[in-house]
Design a protein around this motif. Sequence first.
Motif, PDB file in Angstrom:
ATOM      1  N   TYR A   1      14.261  -0.772  -3.346  1.00  0.00           N
ATOM      2  CA  TYR A   1      13.584  -1.759  -4.205  1.00  0.00           C
ATOM      3  C   TYR A   1      12.204  -1.285  -4.649  1.00  0.00           C
ATOM      4  CZ  TYR A   1      10.546  -3.130  -0.307  1.00  0.00           C
ATOM      5  OH  TYR A   1       9.616  -3.130   0.700  1.00  0.00           O
ATOM      6  N   TRP A   2      11.547  -0.475  -3.795  1.00  0.00           N
ATOM      7  CA  TRP A   2      10.169  -0.072  -4.050  1.00  0.00           C
ATOM      8  C   TRP A   2      10.024   0.851  -5.251  1.00  0.00           C
ATOM      9  CZ3 TRP A   2      13.089   0.959   0.273  1.00  0.00           C
ATOM     10  CH2 TRP A   2      13.570   2.255   0.397  1.00  0.00           C
ATOM     11  N   LEU A   3      11.126   1.441  -5.703  1.00  0.00           N
ATOM     12  CA  LEU A   3      11.050   2.281  -6.895  1.00  0.00           C
ATOM     13  C   LEU A   3      10.704   1.465  -8.136  1.00  0.00           C
ATOM     14  CD1 LEU A   3      14.159   4.580  -6.344  1.00  0.00           C
ATOM     15  CD2 LEU A   3      11.759   5.224  -6.114  1.00  0.00           C
ATOM     16  N   PHE A   4      10.940   0.164  -8.093  1.00  0.00           N
ATOM     17  CA  PHE A   4      10.841  -0.685  -9.282  1.00  0.00           C
ATOM     18  C   PHE A   4       9.673  -1.662  -9.235  1.00  0.00           C
ATOM     19  CE2 PHE A   4      15.155   0.531  -8.235  1.00  0.00           C
ATOM     20  CZ  PHE A   4      15.503   1.253  -9.364  1.00  0.00           C
ATOM     21  N   GLU A   5       8.814  -1.527  -8.239  1.00  0.00           N
ATOM     22  CA  GLU A   5       7.640  -2.394  -8.146  1.00  0.00           C
ATOM     23  C   GLU A   5       6.561  -1.694  -7.343  1.00  0.00           C
ATOM     24  OE1 GLU A   5       8.205  -5.405  -4.569  1.00  0.00           O
ATOM     25  OE2 GLU A   5       9.959  -5.491  -5.890  1.00  0.00           O
ATOM     26  N   GLU A   6       5.327  -2.058  -7.588  1.00  0.00           N
ATOM     27  CA  GLU A   6       4.226  -1.488  -6.832  1.00  0.00           C
ATOM     28  C   GLU A   6       4.038  -2.265  -5.537  1.00  0.00           C
ATOM     29  OE1 GLU A   6       0.674  -1.177  -9.100  1.00  0.00           O
ATOM     30  OE2 GLU A   6       1.560   0.104 -10.651  1.00  0.00           O
ATOM     31  N   THR A   7       3.978  -1.533  -4.429  1.00  0.00           N
ATOM     32  CA  THR A   7       3.767  -2.159  -3.126  1.00  0.00           C
ATOM     33  C   THR A   7       2.705  -1.358  -2.372  1.00  0.00           C
ATOM     34  OG1 THR A   7       5.317  -0.855  -1.809  1.00  0.00           O
ATOM     35  CG2 THR A   7       6.254  -2.657  -3.099  1.00  0.00           C
ATOM     36  N   ASP A   8       2.212  -1.925  -1.289  1.00  0.00           N
ATOM     37  CA  ASP A   8       1.227  -1.220  -0.467  1.00  0.00           C
ATOM     38  C   ASP A   8       1.881  -0.212   0.479  1.00  0.00           C
ATOM     39  OD1 ASP A   8      -0.832  -2.710  -1.596  1.00  0.00           O
ATOM     40  OD2 ASP A   8      -0.701  -4.287  -0.064  1.00  0.00           O
ATOM     41  N   ASP A   9       3.188  -0.335   0.703  1.00  0.00           N
ATOM     42  CA  ASP A   9       3.869   0.454   1.729  1.00  0.00           C
ATOM     43  C   ASP A   9       4.706   1.602   1.194  1.00  0.00           C
ATOM     44  OD1 ASP A   9       2.893  -1.318   3.694  1.00  0.00           O
ATOM     45  OD2 ASP A   9       4.563  -2.688   3.331  1.00  0.00           O
ATOM     46  N   PHE A  10       5.043   1.563  -0.086  1.00  0.00           N
ATOM     47  CA  PHE A  10       5.930   2.554  -0.679  1.00  0.00           C
ATOM     48  C   PHE A  10       5.362   3.066  -1.988  1.00  0.00           C
ATOM     49  CE2 PHE A  10       8.831  -0.070   1.879  1.00  0.00           C
ATOM     50  CZ  PHE A  10       9.552   0.899   2.555  1.00  0.00           C
ATOM     51  N   ILE A  11       5.992   4.125  -2.496  1.00  0.00           N
ATOM     52  CA  ILE A  11       5.596   4.716  -3.775  1.00  0.00           C
ATOM     53  C   ILE A  11       6.681   4.428  -4.801  1.00  0.00           C
ATOM     54  CG2 ILE A  11       4.903   6.822  -4.962  1.00  0.00           C
ATOM     55  CD1 ILE A  11       3.049   5.979  -2.618  1.00  0.00           C
ATOM     56  N   ASP A  12       6.300   3.802  -5.910  1.00  0.00           N
ATOM     57  CA  ASP A  12       7.270   3.460  -6.943  1.00  0.00           C
ATOM     58  C   ASP A  12       7.720   4.728  -7.675  1.00  0.00           C
ATOM     59  OD1 ASP A  12       4.581   3.570  -7.958  1.00  0.00           O
ATOM     60  OD2 ASP A  12       5.363   2.833  -9.865  1.00  0.00           O
ATOM     61  N   GLY A  13       8.725   4.592  -8.559  1.00  0.00           N
ATOM     62  CA  GLY A  13       9.224   5.786  -9.248  1.00  0.00           C
ATOM     63  C   GLY A  13      10.410   5.527 -10.150  1.00  0.00           C
ATOM     64  N   GLU A  14      10.360   4.464 -10.946  1.00  0.00           N
ATOM     65  CA  GLU A  14      11.516   4.141 -11.780  1.00  0.00           C
ATOM     66  C   GLU A  14      11.795   5.197 -12.837  1.00  0.00           C
ATOM     67  OE1 GLU A  14      13.515   0.494 -14.357  1.00  0.00           O
ATOM     68  OE2 GLU A  14      11.440   0.284 -13.639  1.00  0.00           O
TER      69      GLU A  14
ATOM     70  N   TYR B   1      -1.939   6.331   0.971  1.00  0.00           N
ATOM     71  CA  TYR B   1      -1.226   6.109  -0.282  1.00  0.00           C
ATOM     72  C   TYR B   1      -1.276   7.318  -1.211  1.00  0.00           C
ATOM     73  CZ  TYR B   1       0.726   3.339  -4.085  1.00  0.00           C
ATOM     74  OH  TYR B   1       1.545   2.852  -5.077  1.00  0.00           O
ATOM     75  N   GLU B   2      -2.458   7.885  -1.429  1.00  0.00           N
ATOM     76  CA  GLU B   2      -2.590   8.950  -2.420  1.00  0.00           C
ATOM     77  C   GLU B   2      -1.899  10.235  -1.976  1.00  0.00           C
ATOM     78  OE1 GLU B   2      -3.528   8.529  -5.446  1.00  0.00           O
ATOM     79  OE2 GLU B   2      -3.949   6.428  -4.987  1.00  0.00           O
ATOM     80  N   LYS B   3      -2.037  10.615  -0.691  1.00  0.00           N
ATOM     81  CA  LYS B   3      -1.364  11.813  -0.210  1.00  0.00           C
ATOM     82  C   LYS B   3       0.152  11.624  -0.201  1.00  0.00           C
ATOM     83  CE  LYS B   3      -5.072  13.770   2.617  1.00  0.00           C
ATOM     84  NZ  LYS B   3      -5.491  14.173   3.992  1.00  0.00           N
ATOM     85  N   ALA B   4       0.591  10.411   0.134  1.00  0.00           N
ATOM     86  CA  ALA B   4       2.030  10.138   0.104  1.00  0.00           C
ATOM     87  C   ALA B   4       2.560  10.219  -1.327  1.00  0.00           C
ATOM     88  CB  ALA B   4       2.319   8.760   0.699  1.00  0.00           C
ATOM     89  N   ARG B   5       1.811   9.685  -2.273  1.00  0.00           N
ATOM     90  CA  ARG B   5       2.233   9.760  -3.672  1.00  0.00           C
ATOM     91  C   ARG B   5       2.338  11.215  -4.131  1.00  0.00           C
ATOM     92  NH1 ARG B   5       2.869   6.939  -8.229  1.00  0.00           N
ATOM     93  NH2 ARG B   5       2.344   4.953  -7.249  1.00  0.00           N
ATOM     94  N   ALA B   6       1.354  12.031  -3.765  1.00  0.00           N
ATOM     95  CA  ALA B   6       1.380  13.437  -4.180  1.00  0.00           C
ATOM     96  C   ALA B   6       2.570  14.168  -3.571  1.00  0.00           C
ATOM     97  CB  ALA B   6       0.066  14.109  -3.779  1.00  0.00           C
ATOM     98  N   ARG B   7       2.855  13.910  -2.291  1.00  0.00           N
ATOM     99  CA  ARG B   7       3.976  14.590  -1.641  1.00  0.00           C
ATOM    100  C   ARG B   7       5.297  14.158  -2.254  1.00  0.00           C
ATOM    101  NH1 ARG B   7       5.067  15.289   4.837  1.00  0.00           N
ATOM    102  NH2 ARG B   7       2.949  16.155   4.699  1.00  0.00           N
ATOM    103  N   LEU B   8       5.445  12.854  -2.496  1.00  0.00           N
ATOM    104  CA  LEU B   8       6.694  12.360  -3.075  1.00  0.00           C
ATOM    105  C   LEU B   8       6.874  12.842  -4.511  1.00  0.00           C
ATOM    106  CD1 LEU B   8       7.096   8.764  -1.668  1.00  0.00           C
ATOM    107  CD2 LEU B   8       8.844  10.526  -1.668  1.00  0.00           C
ATOM    108  N   LYS B   9       5.783  12.906  -5.255  1.00  0.00           N
ATOM    109  CA  LYS B   9       5.890  13.403  -6.632  1.00  0.00           C
ATOM    110  C   LYS B   9       6.405  14.837  -6.652  1.00  0.00           C
ATOM    111  CE  LYS B   9       3.432  13.870 -11.007  1.00  0.00           C
ATOM    112  NZ  LYS B   9       4.089  15.149 -11.346  1.00  0.00           N
TER     113      LYS B   9
END
Length: 322
Positions: free
Chosen positions: A60-73, A23-31
């Motif tokens: 849909y995952w941009l608008f809610e917190e999930t275990d599989d995706f990174i949000d980003g509204e 999760y954390e590495k994916a969030r950093a890469r997507l950011k």
Amino acid sequence: MTPELFADIEGDGEIALVNELGYEKARARLKKHRDSFIREEDFVTIKDREFDFVRLPVGYWLFEETDDFIDGEDYIRRAFTWASQNHLGVVLDFHGLQGSQNGYDHSGQPGKIRLYRRHNRKRALRTLEYLCRAYGKEEALIGFEIINEPQIRLWLYDWWRVLGFYSHAVRLAERLLRPETKIIASDAFHPIKMARALARKGYGHRVVMDMHLYRMFGERHQGMRHPEHVAGVEKEWHEVLSQVTKFVPVMIGEWSAALPAAAYKELDEDKEIACVKYFHSQQKLFDEVSWAHSYWSYKAPTNGVWDSRKILELARKHRKNI
């Protein structure tokens, strides 16, 4: 379209980032990607090139917190701000739905179609309602696409599931969006049948049917030469569009100048000039018959004329030769 984002990732779709990186590495890469890939200057460029609107695909995952995706509204709100500042419209495209509507990677998660399971369908409609409430009063919003490319695999069964979802989604959107905002429904790659079905619903001109037209894909297109593709646009596509627009307004939500490699074999003219001619043949047709059309994609840096900036550069370069 963005291979660097998926460097060293074996799976497909955005879901693979979290699955393989954590999760954390994916969030950093997507950011890093989201902060830099589309910026305010891109909206200035889009306006300077005399485009009227942007089609903004969202999962849909941009608008809610999930275990599989990174949000980003925040990035979506930022895009609306930049569009408004540059007097551009926005077509908000619900591109990735809970459970996946087509099983393709661009829905976020490849594999099975799980949208129509009761809990996923309910969640998707809740997200759709949220999008209408959160963005429906935005002056920049000219259209809201309720679903992107739903796949019909088991003909009658899937057909009625898709139309059932459309009925619920359109009712929600009609209630929550401004009257002048178009509600856009995919043709599910059955344009004439879907146009008739939408017309029977009596939606009128409030509902626009979205078609995605490519000659890059499909077995029958692979061996065709360039003149055949141009003729296919001017005759085959013209005929189809003439038929569907009798029933419903049409948006060409995706199209491209990309063609299979065989198209450019044994050419009597420069390949770049031929590519621009194919581009113009589509542009001319879509300008004539559609409510709106949007090129896929605005930016695809390593993918040739899939990148709108590249084909426009070629069009300017060869404008005296065409």
